[in-house]
Scaffold this active site. Structure first.
Site, PDB file in Angstrom:
ATOM      1  N   LYS A 255     -31.661  44.402 -49.530  1.00  0.00           N
ATOM      2  CA  LYS A 255     -32.888  44.063 -49.100  1.00  0.00           C
ATOM      3  C   LYS A 255     -34.041  44.000 -50.049  1.00  0.00           C
ATOM      4  O   LYS A 255     -34.210  45.117 -50.829  1.00  0.00           O
ATOM      5  CB  LYS A 255     -33.385  44.775 -47.806  1.00  0.00           C
ATOM      6  CG  LYS A 255     -34.842  44.366 -47.268  1.00  0.00           C
ATOM      7  CD  LYS A 255     -35.069  45.263 -46.224  1.00  0.00           C
ATOM      8  CE  LYS A 255     -36.713  44.800 -45.488  1.00  0.00           C
ATOM      9  NZ  LYS A 255     -36.760  45.636 -44.364  1.00  0.00           N
ATOM     10  N   ASP A 260     -43.960  44.417 -47.591  1.00  0.00           N
ATOM     11  CA  ASP A 260     -43.761  44.432 -46.209  1.00  0.00           C
ATOM     12  C   ASP A 260     -45.029  44.137 -45.271  1.00  0.00           C
ATOM     13  O   ASP A 260     -45.200  45.547 -44.737  1.00  0.00           O
ATOM     14  CB  ASP A 260     -42.641  45.084 -45.395  1.00  0.00           C
ATOM     15  CG  ASP A 260     -42.070  44.685 -43.888  1.00  0.00           C
ATOM     16  OD1 ASP A 260     -43.001  43.658 -43.488  1.00  0.00           O
ATOM     17  OD2 ASP A 260     -41.341  45.245 -43.172  1.00  0.00           O
ATOM     18  N   LYS A 267     -48.357  45.196 -39.472  1.00  0.00           N
ATOM     19  CA  LYS A 267     -48.288  46.543 -39.578  1.00  0.00           C
ATOM     20  C   LYS A 267     -49.516  47.166 -39.325  1.00  0.00           C
ATOM     21  O   LYS A 267     -50.621  46.718 -40.176  1.00  0.00           O
ATOM     22  CB  LYS A 267     -47.510  46.926 -40.748  1.00  0.00           C
ATOM     23  CG  LYS A 267     -46.279  46.892 -40.752  1.00  0.00           C
ATOM     24  CD  LYS A 267     -45.484  47.477 -41.736  1.00  0.00           C
ATOM     25  CE  LYS A 267     -43.852  47.292 -41.925  1.00  0.00           C
ATOM     26  NZ  LYS A 267     -43.179  47.702 -40.860  1.00  0.00           N
ATOM     27  N   ASP A 278     -40.013  48.588 -49.805  1.00  0.00           N
ATOM     28  CA  ASP A 278     -38.960  47.669 -48.741  1.00  0.00           C
ATOM     29  C   ASP A 278     -38.258  46.915 -49.767  1.00  0.00           C
ATOM     30  O   ASP A 278     -37.449  46.060 -49.239  1.00  0.00           O
ATOM     31  CB  ASP A 278     -39.700  46.642 -47.939  1.00  0.00           C
ATOM     32  CG  ASP A 278     -39.405  46.802 -46.711  1.00  0.00           C
ATOM     33  OD1 ASP A 278     -38.503  47.395 -46.275  1.00  0.00           O
ATOM     34  OD2 ASP A 278     -39.532  45.903 -46.007  1.00  0.00           O
ATOM     35  N   ASP A 337     -41.869  41.318 -37.964  1.00  0.00           N
ATOM     36  CA  ASP A 337     -41.775  42.731 -38.732  1.00  0.00           C
ATOM     37  C   ASP A 337     -40.393  42.945 -38.726  1.00  0.00           C
ATOM     38  O   ASP A 337     -39.949  43.880 -39.637  1.00  0.00           O
ATOM     39  CB  ASP A 337     -42.651  43.753 -38.190  1.00  0.00           C
ATOM     40  CG  ASP A 337     -42.837  44.843 -39.149  1.00  0.00           C
ATOM     41  OD1 ASP A 337     -42.569  44.663 -40.265  1.00  0.00           O
ATOM     42  OD2 ASP A 337     -43.256  46.055 -38.781  1.00  0.00           O
ATOM     43  N   GLU A 339     -37.982  41.455 -40.433  1.00  0.00           N
ATOM     44  CA  GLU A 339     -37.701  40.273 -41.412  1.00  0.00           C
ATOM     45  C   GLU A 339     -36.691  40.556 -42.488  1.00  0.00           C
ATOM     46  O   GLU A 339     -35.878  39.745 -42.779  1.00  0.00           O
ATOM     47  CB  GLU A 339     -39.004  40.276 -42.337  1.00  0.00           C
ATOM     48  CG  GLU A 339     -39.228  41.247 -43.482  1.00  0.00           C
ATOM     49  CD  GLU A 339     -39.390  42.598 -43.134  1.00  0.00           C
ATOM     50  OE1 GLU A 339     -39.843  42.932 -42.118  1.00  0.00           O
ATOM     51  OE2 GLU A 339     -39.159  43.525 -43.779  1.00  0.00           O
ATOM     52  N   ARG A 341     -33.578  41.826 -41.865  1.00  0.00           N
ATOM     53  CA  ARG A 341     -32.214  41.494 -41.246  1.00  0.00           C
ATOM     54  C   ARG A 341     -32.189  39.845 -41.469  1.00  0.00           C
ATOM     55  O   ARG A 341     -31.289  39.377 -41.709  1.00  0.00           O
ATOM     56  CB  ARG A 341     -32.121  41.783 -39.897  1.00  0.00           C
ATOM     57  CG  ARG A 341     -33.393  41.312 -38.971  1.00  0.00           C
ATOM     58  CD  ARG A 341     -33.210  41.747 -37.537  1.00  0.00           C
ATOM     59  NE  ARG A 341     -33.913  43.345 -37.689  1.00  0.00           N
ATOM     60  CZ  ARG A 341     -33.997  44.277 -36.693  1.00  0.00           C
ATOM     61  NH1 ARG A 341     -33.448  43.935 -35.448  1.00  0.00           N
ATOM     62  NH2 ARG A 341     -34.529  45.452 -36.993  1.00  0.00           N
TER      63      ARG A 341
HETATM   64  N1  BES Z   1     -39.270  47.606 -43.605  1.00  0.00           N
HETATM   65  C1  BES Z   1     -39.483  48.114 -42.430  1.00  0.00           C
HETATM   66  C2  BES Z   1     -38.725  49.386 -41.988  1.00  0.00           C
HETATM   67  C3  BES Z   1     -39.130  50.558 -42.643  1.00  0.00           C
HETATM   68  C4  BES Z   1     -39.981  51.421 -41.789  1.00  0.00           C
HETATM   69  C5  BES Z   1     -38.824  51.055 -43.789  1.00  0.00           C
HETATM   70  C6  BES Z   1     -40.274  52.687 -42.372  1.00  0.00           C
HETATM   71  C7  BES Z   1     -39.260  52.129 -44.521  1.00  0.00           C
HETATM   72  C8  BES Z   1     -40.151  52.942 -43.795  1.00  0.00           C
HETATM   73  C9  BES Z   1     -38.655  47.053 -41.475  1.00  0.00           C
HETATM   74  O1  BES Z   1     -39.102  45.728 -42.012  1.00  0.00           O
HETATM   75  C10 BES Z   1     -39.516  47.073 -40.070  1.00  0.00           C
HETATM   76  O2  BES Z   1     -40.763  46.565 -39.956  1.00  0.00           O
HETATM   77  N2  BES Z   1     -38.796  47.238 -39.051  1.00  0.00           N
HETATM   78  C11 BES Z   1     -39.458  47.317 -37.758  1.00  0.00           C
HETATM   79  C12 BES Z   1     -38.582  46.681 -36.807  1.00  0.00           C
HETATM   80  C13 BES Z   1     -38.934  46.353 -35.471  1.00  0.00           C
HETATM   81  C14 BES Z   1     -39.916  45.298 -35.666  1.00  0.00           C
HETATM   82  C15 BES Z   1     -37.765  46.070 -34.662  1.00  0.00           C
HETATM   83  C16 BES Z   1     -39.563  48.901 -37.307  1.00  0.00           C
HETATM   84  O3  BES Z   1     -38.710  49.515 -37.779  1.00  0.00           O
HETATM   85  O4  BES Z   1     -40.610  49.236 -36.753  1.00  0.00           O
HETATM   86 ZN    ZN Z   2     -39.168  45.592 -43.990  1.00  0.00          ZN
HETATM   87 MN    MN Z   3     -40.717  44.876 -41.309  1.00  0.00          MN
END
Ligand code: BES
Ligand code: ZN
Ligand code: MN
Length: 489
Positions: A255, A260, A267, A278, A337, A339, A341
């Protein structure tokens, strides 16, 4: 990583730092050294309530009592084996950097030479520090020479290749950490691609980059959707390593979200603070590929990195948008968010089409849910193949990194059902790391051996810990390289 073996007694060795491991009973080599301090050393350790806890460290200035300028007493937690010593070495390496030590002697009585080299590798890895934006006067140099003290045999007993491998592994892990630590203003999709091109200097390696328009033409709908909200064009990076006499063929996917923001599902500031990390998955698989290629491991590797910035520009993708992937799957966007995947899906589809690939491993800072489940020290492992789980867990254990399997529990696919498309890109709040894995599985060809590593916790530490300073850790870089090496048989 310059390493020398020596047999000098602890009170004779000349170095900037002498490292001595001590268990909760406060005995061992430290007692002999204590005589040179007229018993003051042990008295001081007791006064400071030093209990020999794993990775705890007390630093002394020796002020001429012994030739070593500083003495680090590092706790083993009572363990006497390799794992305890690895923590001691990493902790000492980290502390040595804050002193700017040039030569560090590790007391390793009776340790086999090959093990000593691995412990120096841990110490050198712990010695990493990102200082690009630190004031000049605060900067320190890495250790230039490691001395393995009291090791069972001489350095001549260690094959040259073992020494080189340790050096190469530490170097690429540091390379990977530099990319993750770099601010998003410096590291964006095109500059990530430029860094990936550095691998093209290694024998057998070619690097190809599809720019944003090419991605559009090729139907990389995830890269286009996520990338279109940014002024920085996204891209798909591919690094191919083709050694002579390859015994296997592995594909990596990483990834590469260089920042992000969450997109329109923005966020909050706190959650966004460290989102330059990220692209940690990208840095991990590129670093591992660097090790494999530089060591000439006879396994072909194809490494795919979908690189984008997830932003909120006027063209940003929106909730309710539907993406039609080139494998036929349609995805409703329920949260911008989620994104990672979406862009990984493009890369997984392409990786599955590479002729001869037996196994795909992806790495991604994919979900906060994985951090909730496993914390900062364990990467989440998801796979459709039990032997592959065993291989990856074995490689991580041998490297001293935390990896823990979580289930790809098919009934949770229910959470991904969409009213308007085949699936949507998020499930409920519960089991979020699992539904992310299940989402990815929709883009892996039937019968392909595949593993997904969710490195959201370990990739980047907000605060320093025993083994790592704040920032990128480079966890899984060496484990993934070791996984590939093991596939060479
Ligand atoms: N990049 C984040 C995940 C992340 C969180 C990485 C903390 C490192 C530390 C990812 O893109 C994300 O935002 N995931 C969301 C998914 C949700 C919207 C289903 C999350 O984990 O809140
Ligand atoms: Zn992310
Ligand atoms: Mn995200």
């Amino acid at each position: 990583m310059n390493i020398r073996f020596a047999t000098d007694p602890l009170d004779k060795v000349a170095a900037d730092v002498l490292v001595v491991a001590v268990g909760p009973t406060l005995d061992g080599p430290i007692t002999a050294l204590d005589a040179r301090f007229e018993g003051g050393l042990l008295a001081e350790l007791r006064a400071r309530k030093f209990k020999g806890a794993e990775g705890s460290l007390v630093s002394f200035a020796t002020l001429g009592r012994i030739p070593a300028r500083h003495l680090f007493v590092v706790g083993t937690g009572g363990g006497t084996g390799f794992d305890a010593m690895r923590v001691v070495a990493a902790r000492a390496g980290k502390e040595a950097r804050t002193l700017g030590a040039g030569t560090v002697a590790l007391s390793l009585p009776g340790v086999a030479p090959e093990i000593a080299v691995q412990l120096v590798e841990s110490a050198a890895s712990g010695n990493y520090l990102y200082q690009r934006y630190r004031p000049e006067e605060d900067r320190s140099n890495p250790v230039s020479e490691w001395i393995a003290l009291g090791t069972a045999q001489t350095l001549a007993a260690v094959p040259e290749a073992t020494l080189k491998a340790a050096d190469v592994r530490v170097k690429w892990q540091g390379w990977s950490r530099d990319l993750v630590n770099a601010p998003a203003a410096d590291l964006y999709p095109e500059s990530l691609a430029a860094r990936a091109r550095e691998l093209g200097a290694l024998p057998g390696v070619t690097v190809e980059v599809w720019d944003f328009e090419r991605c559009r033409a090729e139907g990389c709908v995830g890269i286009i959707a996520v990338g279109q909200g940014s002024q920085r064009p996204g891209c798909l990076i591919r690094v191919s390593y083709r050694p002579e006499g390859a015994k296997d063929h592995v594909a990596f996917v990483g990834k590469g979200v260089t920042f992000d923001s969450g997109g329109l599902s923005l966020k909050p500031s706190d959650g966004m603070m460290t989102m330059r990390c990220d692209m940690g998955g990208a840095a991990t698989v590129l670093g591992a590929t660097g090790i494999v290629a530089e060591l000439g491991v006879p396994v072909a590797v194809d490494t795919f990195v979908p690189a984008v910035e997830n932003m909120t520009g006027g063209l940003a993708y929106k909730l309710g948008d539907v993406l039609r992937y080139s494998n036929g799957v349609t995805v409703e966007i329920a949260n911008t968010d989620a994104e990672g995947r979406l862009v990984l899906a493009d890369a997984l589809i392409r990786a599955c089409k590479v002729q001869g690939v037996s196994t795909i491993v992806d790495a991604a800072t994919l979900t906060g849910a994985c951090v909730v489940a496993l914390g900062d020290d364990y990467t989440g492992l998801f796979t459709n193949d039990d032997p592959l789980a065993t291989e990856l867990l074995g490689a991580a254990t041998a490297t001293g990194e935390g990896l823990w399997r979580l289930p790809l529990h098919a009934p949770y696919n229910e959470q991904l059902k969409s009213e308007f498309a085949q699936i949507k890109n998020v499930g409920s709040r519960y089991g979020g790391a699992i539904t992310a894995g299940l989402f990815l599985k929709h883009f892996v060809a039937d019968g392909m051996r595949w593993a997904h590593l969710d490195i959201a916790g370990p990739a980047f530490h907000d605060k320093g810990s025993v083994r790592y300073p704040a920032g990128a850790t480079g966890e899984m870089v060496r484990s993934l390289a070791s996984f590939v090496e093991r596939r060479a048989g």
